[in-house]
Design an enzyme around this catalytic site. Structure first.
Site, PDB file in Angstrom:
ATOM      1  N   GLY A  28      34.995  83.689   3.481  1.00  0.00           N
ATOM      2  CA  GLY A  28      35.738  82.444   3.355  1.00  0.00           C
ATOM      3  C   GLY A  28      35.987  81.987   1.921  1.00  0.00           C
ATOM      4  N   ASP A  29      35.368  82.635   0.957  1.00  0.00           N
ATOM      5  CA  ASP A  29      35.534  82.241  -0.439  1.00  0.00           C
ATOM      6  C   ASP A  29      36.639  83.073  -1.084  1.00  0.00           C
ATOM      7  OD1 ASP A  29      33.540  80.755  -2.699  1.00  0.00           O
ATOM      8  OD2 ASP A  29      34.994  82.212  -3.431  1.00  0.00           O
ATOM      9  N   ILE A  30      37.750  82.429  -1.395  1.00  0.00           N
ATOM     10  CA  ILE A  30      38.911  83.133  -1.933  1.00  0.00           C
ATOM     11  C   ILE A  30      38.613  83.766  -3.288  1.00  0.00           C
ATOM     12  CG2 ILE A  30      39.941  81.080  -2.982  1.00  0.00           C
ATOM     13  CD1 ILE A  30      41.860  83.943  -1.307  1.00  0.00           C
TER      14      ILE A  30
END
Length: 74
Positions: A28-30
């Protein structure tokens, strides 16, 4: 347990930064995904590719996450 406004990404960031868990790499961490793409010279990153790289970093995925964040901002 669920808390309003706290999702998976927030929980994973707490695991890394507050609870000092050693093996967390967040899909979920771009910035982490951007770092992986930059590191491996990829134009796009699939969830399957991400999982394979994540397994390669184990059991120190959280350390890899910190380096991937740094790479993503270079």
């Amino acid at each position: 347990m669920t808390l309003k406004g706290i999702g998976k990404w927030t929980a994973e960031m707490m695991l890394i930064h507050s609870m000092e868990r050693r093996d967390v790499v967040s899909w979920g961490d771009i910035a982490i995904r951007r770092g992986m793409m930059k590191l491996y010279g990829l134009d796009k990153l699939t969830k399957d590719q991400f999982e394979q790289y994540r397994l390669n970093y184990s059991p120190l995925g959280s350390v890899a996450s910190i380096y991937l964040w740094e790479i993503s901002f270079e």
